[in-house]
Write an enzyme that holds these catalytic residues in place. Structure first.
Site, PDB file in Angstrom:
ATOM      1  N   HIS A 115     -68.966 -19.899  20.144  1.00 17.06           N
ATOM      2  CA  HIS A 115     -68.112 -20.942  20.706  1.00 17.06           C
ATOM      3  C   HIS A 115     -67.852 -20.738  22.198  1.00 17.06           C
ATOM      4  O   HIS A 115     -67.181 -21.556  22.811  1.00 17.06           O
ATOM      5  CB  HIS A 115     -66.785 -20.950  19.955  1.00 17.06           C
ATOM      6  CG  HIS A 115     -66.139 -19.599  19.974  1.00 17.06           C
ATOM      7  ND1 HIS A 115     -66.586 -18.573  19.174  1.00 17.06           N
ATOM      8  CD2 HIS A 115     -65.148 -19.099  20.722  1.00 17.06           C
ATOM      9  CE1 HIS A 115     -65.860 -17.492  19.435  1.00 17.06           C
ATOM     10  NE2 HIS A 115     -64.988 -17.778  20.374  1.00 17.06           N
ATOM     11  N   ASP A 278     -69.191 -25.604  15.959  1.00 15.30           N
ATOM     12  CA  ASP A 278     -69.220 -24.875  17.229  1.00 15.30           C
ATOM     13  C   ASP A 278     -70.652 -24.683  17.748  1.00 15.30           C
ATOM     14  O   ASP A 278     -71.603 -25.232  17.199  1.00 15.30           O
ATOM     15  CB  ASP A 278     -68.507 -23.532  17.096  1.00 15.30           C
ATOM     16  CG  ASP A 278     -69.306 -22.525  16.287  1.00 15.30           C
ATOM     17  OD1 ASP A 278     -70.093 -22.959  15.425  1.00 15.30           O
ATOM     18  OD2 ASP A 278     -69.166 -21.312  16.525  1.00 15.30           O
TER      19      ASP A 278
HETATM   20  C1  VG1 Z   1     -63.314 -14.509  16.911  1.00 15.02           C
HETATM   21  C2  VG1 Z   1     -62.523 -14.975  15.715  1.00 15.02           C
HETATM   22  C3  VG1 Z   1     -63.093 -14.367  14.449  1.00 15.02           C
HETATM   23  C4  VG1 Z   1     -64.588 -14.700  14.356  1.00 15.02           C
HETATM   24  C5  VG1 Z   1     -65.303 -14.259  15.622  1.00 15.02           C
HETATM   25  C6  VG1 Z   1     -66.759 -14.685  15.629  1.00 15.02           C
HETATM   26  O1  VG1 Z   1     -63.211 -13.105  17.028  1.00 15.02           O
HETATM   27  O2  VG1 Z   1     -61.166 -14.648  15.841  1.00 15.02           O
HETATM   28  O3  VG1 Z   1     -62.378 -14.848  13.340  1.00 15.02           O
HETATM   29  O4  VG1 Z   1     -65.152 -14.057  13.239  1.00 15.02           O
HETATM   30  O5  VG1 Z   1     -64.681 -14.849  16.752  1.00 15.02           O
HETATM   31  O6  VG1 Z   1     -66.876 -16.067  15.453  1.00 15.02           O
HETATM   32  P1  VG1 Z   1     -62.181 -12.393  18.057  1.00 15.02           P
HETATM   33  O7  VG1 Z   1     -62.481 -10.926  17.941  1.00 15.02           O
HETATM   34  O8  VG1 Z   1     -62.445 -12.984  19.395  1.00 15.02           O
HETATM   35  O9  VG1 Z   1     -60.814 -12.752  17.571  1.00 15.02           O
HETATM   36  V1  VG1 Z   1     -68.188 -16.924  16.110  1.00 15.02           V
HETATM   37  O10 VG1 Z   1     -68.083 -18.527  15.728  1.00 15.02           O
HETATM   38  O11 VG1 Z   1     -68.265 -16.281  17.539  1.00 15.02           O
HETATM   39  O12 VG1 Z   1     -69.553 -16.305  15.291  1.00 15.02           O
HETATM   40 CO    CO Z   2     -69.914 -19.479  15.912  1.00 13.89          CO
END
Ligand code: VG1
Ligand code: CO
Length: 544
Positions: A115, A278
């Protein structure tokens, strides 16, 4: 003839231990030898790739196409037998997970920073998924990380760019490059799980939907499945062409970054159902006419009604949620008499539970929902499960949610993010909080009495591994909670995430504004962590 060679190189500033994949500014990835170094560390970290088959694809962001060519040349030079590549080097994360599993490969590489925004001045990323289709677990990512500290050479070959636009097989030296339609296998998997006839009938009855692909990878998937296979009117999918910079936006499906969709869904003539995904297609946002459904509530509703879809007709073996996700799904699991697991943030922790059949539905508050059909969260899958439920229920989203809250109570929920905080200050905030933990229970903070206070550690019930320091959680009397965590996915400074939750069961109080309902918890969290004093911030940057 292609020419193989070894390039001498130097260690890089690689991923932090514990994070599943590497995200950096695109310019860093494009710098001399940087991508090559990291890829070689992945190959070495998984025991070499000689004779192996890998899947390769990405979310189409800037540098995706160039990086794919480099990775293929390195895979050939490292002795891979075959690489299955999505056409034009595109694959959503869940589609890559499915290909890894269905072709019984040795894993795959996904080029995405999810994202995070894309473009020459934004972010790029690479992650390795294991043969079960899921994100690499910590022992693997830690091995890769350690190699980034010592790497001194990589293998690559010289060749003209491969044509990744044409389906079919070609060779790069001894290695077969198999270009596949990125959508076909995934769409077939969705057809095997959901009642496409019922959903088609729903659209034929005049049901209107808007799917915002946010100029990211789900555009082609959503257009094929929603418009072509399910007969939703053309124009149902908006922003459906993947762009290298996602049209300048954040491809993050939440009310802030998908503000257009929110405006459409709250307008006079709003469609019946709105959804977004996303950058890499693993997250989802669900909006009814005039109602945003929080990811935690969505998970709970899907748990309660998954049996309405053919793929889940026998019920769920169990459910799992990440620790900061609200306990709404716990209440459904209790009513269904099935186990509910609580894991650290990040999809990799669900892998063992899914593989062992302990849980069949998993979710995170950050808009990730998925099941045992792949080993990643899956945005479009969640949208289709919702559509299947709506096709059976034939009632508005708002009515379904109101009924859900009346049955189970409502877990008001919000996440406050403080982005780009000075890393030392963020660390101080967390360590100050940690220091308070032993004395907090029984005290009153901003009028709320503290009933529990700890730092979350996870003992994996399947492999017995322990993961510590996964967030500080403070419980208040009556089922309210504040959780504090530092993000592991940001690329600039630290991001402090404050997760706020309050359970309300009184029938007259189920339809409040979430921020208002959470005001006492927000005040207590601010006081406990001294957010203003330590970070210098007076308000969060993003509230979801
Ligand atoms: C964030 C979210 C987490 C998710 C991760 C990857 O991590 O909070 O729930 O699994 O992104 O999502 P963090 O450590 O920034 O809180 V994605 O859509 O990047 O694969
Ligand atoms: Co993602």
């Amino acid at each position: 003839m292609i020419k193989m060679h070894d390039v001498h190189t130097q260690p890089i500033d690689g991923q932090k231990p514990g994070t599943s994949g590497l995200r950096k500014k695109t310019k860093i990835f494009m710098g001399p030898h940087y991508l090559e170094n990291y890829i070689q560390c992945i190959f070495d970290g998984i025991g070499g790739i000689e004779g192996k088959t890998l899947v390769l694809g990405g979310d189409g962001r800037y540098f995706n196409d160039r990086a794919a060519q480099v990775i293929l040349r390195m895979a050939a030079a490292n002795g891979a037998a075959r690489v299955i590549v999505g056409q034009n080097a595109l694959l959503s994360t869940p589609a890559a997970s499915h290909l890894i599993r269905s072709h019984e490969t040795d894993g795959g590489l996904i080029m995405s920073a999810s994202h995070n925004p894309g473009g020459p001045n934004e972010d790029f990323g690479v992650k390795y998924n294991t043969p079960n289709g899921g994100p690499a677990p910590e022992p693997v990512t830690d091995r890769i990380f350690h190699l980034t500290r010592t790497i001194n050479r990589y293998h690559i070959c010289e060749t003209a760019d491969l044509d990744l636009g044409t389906l079919g097989e070609s060779r790069l030296g001894e290695m077969v490059v198999q270009v596949v339609d990125p959508v076909a296998d995934y769409a077939a998997l969705m057809e095997s799980l959901f009642d496409f006839k019922a959903i088609s009938d729903l659209f034929a009855s005049g049901f209107r939907m808007r799917f915002d692909a946010m100029h990211a990878v789900t555009g082609p998937y959503a257009t094929e499945i929603l418009e072509r296979r399910l007969g939703a009117p053309p124009g149902t999918v908006v922003n459906g062409t993947p762009l290298p910079d996602f049209g300048g936006g954040h491809p993050d499906p939440n009310p802030i970054w998908a503000a257009d969709l929110m405006a459409t869904m709250f307008a006079q003539d709003a469609p019946d159902f709105g959804a977004a995904s996303d950058g890499d297609g693993d997250r989802n946002m669900i909006v009814g006419r005039g109602l945003y459904v929080t990811p935690s509530d969505s998970l709970a509703l899907l748990a309660a009604k998954a049996h309405l879809a053919p793929g889940y007709a026998d019920g769920l073996s169990g459910v799992a949620r990440s620790m900061p996700t609200s306990a709404a799904v716990d209440r459904v699991a209790e009513a269904l008499g099935i186990p509910c697991y609580e894991t650290p943030t990040g999809w990799k922790f669900f892998g063992n539970l899914l593989d062992a059949g302990c849980a069949a539905l998993c979710g995170e508050e950050s808009a990730g929902t998925g099941s045992d059909h792949v080993r990643e969260k899956d945005g479009l899958w969640a949208v289709l499960l919702w559509l299947n439920i709506l096709a059976v229920e034939r009632r508005p989203v708002a009515e379904l949610m109101a009924e859900h809250w009346a049955t189970y109570g409502r877990n008001y929920y919000s996440r406050h993010d403080y982005e780009g905080v000075d890393s030392d200050r963020a660390a101080t905030l967390m360590s100050d909080l940690r220091g308070q933990l032993p004395d907090l229970v029984g005290t009153t903070v901003a009028g709320l009495s503290v009933t529990s206070a700890d730092e979350f550690a996870y003992d994996d019930p399947v492999d017995g591994s322990r993961t510590e320091a996964q967030g500080i959680r403070i419980g208040f009397a009556g089922g309210a909670r504040a959780v504090f965590r530092l993000s592991g996915t940001g690329t600039a400074g630290a991001t402090l995430r404050v997760y706020l939750e309050r359970l309300v069961t009184e029938p007259g109080q189920l339809h409040q504004d979430a921020q208002a309902a959470l005001a006492p918890i927000i005040a207590a969290a601010g006081a406990l962590a001294q957010i203003k004093r330590i970070t210098g911030r007076t308000a969060p940057d993003v509230i979801t």
